[in-house]
Enzyme design. Structure first.
Site, PDB file in Angstrom:
ATOM      1  CG  ASP A 119       0.693  -1.048   7.849  1.00 15.00           C
ATOM      2  OD1 ASP A 119       1.599  -1.847   8.151  1.00 15.00           O
ATOM      3  OD2 ASP A 119       0.883   0.185   7.736  1.00 15.00           O
TER       4      ASP A 119
ATOM      5  CG  ASP B  26       5.017   3.270   7.393  1.00 13.20           C
ATOM      6  OD1 ASP B  26       4.116   3.581   6.591  1.00 13.20           O
ATOM      7  OD2 ASP B  26       4.812   2.527   8.373  1.00 13.20           O
ATOM      8  CG  HIS B  27       4.199   0.221   4.228  1.00 16.16           C
ATOM      9  ND1 HIS B  27       4.033  -1.096   4.574  1.00 16.16           N
ATOM     10  CD2 HIS B  27       3.804   0.950   5.307  1.00 16.16           C
ATOM     11  CE1 HIS B  27       3.551  -1.165   5.813  1.00 16.16           C
ATOM     12  NE2 HIS B  27       3.399   0.062   6.270  1.00 16.16           N
TER      13      HIS B  27
ATOM     14  CG  HIS C  71      -0.401   0.129   2.528  1.00 17.94           C
ATOM     15  ND1 HIS C  71       0.411  -0.819   3.088  1.00 17.94           N
ATOM     16  CD2 HIS C  71      -0.508   1.117   3.444  1.00 17.94           C
ATOM     17  CE1 HIS C  71       0.768  -0.417   4.305  1.00 17.94           C
ATOM     18  NE2 HIS C  71       0.232   0.761   4.528  1.00 17.94           N
TER      19      HIS C  71
ATOM     20  CG  HIS D 100       3.993  -1.514  11.728  1.00 15.51           C
ATOM     21  ND1 HIS D 100       4.812  -0.422  11.906  1.00 15.51           N
ATOM     22  CD2 HIS D 100       3.255  -1.256  10.624  1.00 15.51           C
ATOM     23  CE1 HIS D 100       4.577   0.473  10.952  1.00 15.51           C
ATOM     24  NE2 HIS D 100       3.634  -0.017  10.155  1.00 15.51           N
TER      25      HIS D 100
ATOM     26  CG  HIS E  49      -3.929   0.327   6.807  1.00 10.71           C
ATOM     27  ND1 HIS E  49      -3.854   0.924   8.043  1.00 10.71           N
ATOM     28  CD2 HIS E  49      -2.778   0.643   6.161  1.00 10.71           C
ATOM     29  CE1 HIS E  49      -2.700   1.578   8.139  1.00 10.71           C
ATOM     30  NE2 HIS E  49      -2.034   1.422   7.011  1.00 10.71           N
TER      31      HIS E  49
ATOM     32  CG  HIS F 111       0.106   4.466   4.628  1.00 13.67           C
ATOM     33  ND1 HIS F 111      -0.614   3.724   5.524  1.00 13.67           N
ATOM     34  CD2 HIS F 111      -0.756   5.408   4.147  1.00 13.67           C
ATOM     35  CE1 HIS F 111      -1.855   4.199   5.592  1.00 13.67           C
ATOM     36  NE2 HIS F 111      -1.970   5.209   4.764  1.00 13.67           N
TER      37      HIS F 111
HETATM   38 ZN   LIG Z   1       0.011   1.827   6.442  1.00  8.92          ZN
END
Ligand SMILES: [Zn+2]
Length: 259
Positions: free
Chosen positions: A132, A60-61, A56, A170, A115, A58
């Site tokens: 996530d 941090d990905h 996805h 995570h 998410h 985001h």
């Molecule tokens: Zn995420």
């Protein structure tokens, strides 16, 4: 069994490196939010980055994708069809496959919105890479989707074989288990898993991967059909919750404010 190496990033992210069964020195990175720790591990273990999978959009990905592509030009990148991802990935949706023929790696794609609206998951070689969406003993927050969508997505993942290894993005397991035991205080599997995970974390080891059998036993978000979980959700909400998506919606909301 698939060989997978964790790369720690930011405060609690895992970037997974999937080793080729044909040549263990070649790896595919899942959700590289930061290039630097990936490059560090590639160099220290003498590994070659040979592909990227994205679940996805985001930061941090995906934050490390462009820097990795600059150093490893031409490697295949796969990502969700309906999200904007750096690196011009091949766009996948449910029913598609991410194929790395040279590496003898192949993954089926599942749509798992909730998410984010276009979140996808990768399933193959006995492993699930779920970003996530599903966490060990928990699930992702609802940023772009509805509770009903997330409940459907988690139900789809819960239907995978019990022995499926669950690689989420995570290290949230301890705090998730505290919530799980607040919802289902008599869940002995959750209590013993908490004790086990506390030992792992005390040694600074990852609690991930989990497996789907464990998740079905301990994860309250996969147990909306369980009478204890339903009753706890109804007590929290102060009303009857006739459907599983309604139970899910209440425990997700409860978790958002749980300390
Ligand atoms: Zn995420």
């Amino acid at each position: 069994m698939l060989q997978v190496t964790p790369v720690r990033a930011f405060s609690d992210n895992y970037i997974w490196l999937i080793h080729s069964p044909r040549d263990a020195s070649r790896v595919v990175a899942v959700d590289p939010g930061d290039a630097q720790p990936v490059e560090g591990l590639l160099a220290s273990r003498n590994l070659e980055l040979s592909g990227i999978l994205i679940t996805h959009h985001h930061g941090d990905h995906v934050g490390g994708v462009e820097a990795l592509l600059a150093r490893h030009p031409g490697i295949p990148v796969f990502g969700p069809a309906s999200e904007t991802i750096p690196g011009n990935p091949q766009r996948l949706r449910e029913g598609d496959r991410a194929l790395f023929p040279e590496l003898e790696l192949a993954f089926e794609v599942l749509d798992v919105p909730g998410h984010t609206a276009g979140h996808i998951a990768y399933v193959g070689h006995g492993a699930l890479f779920c970003g996530d969406t599903l966490f060990s003993a928990g699930c992702g927050r609802l940023f772009e989707g509805t509770a009903e969508q997330m409940h459907d997505s988690l139900s789809k993942l819960a239907a995978l074989p019990a022995e499926t290894s669950v690689y989420c993005a995570h290290e949230y397991t301890l705090s998730n288990l505290k919530f799980s035991l607040a919802v289902q205080p008599d869940n002995e599997a959750a209590a013993s898993y908490l004790a086990h995970c506390r030992e792992l974390r005390a040694r600074d080891e990852a609690t991930i991967p989990s497996d789907m059998r464990q998740e079905r036993n301990v994860n309250p978000f996969l147990r909306c059909d369980d009478e204890t979980v339903k009753q706890a959700a109804e007590a929290y909400a102060g009303r009857r919750l006739p459907s599983q998506p309604e139970v899910f919606a209440v425990i997700r909301q409860w978790k958002d404010s749980f300390r």
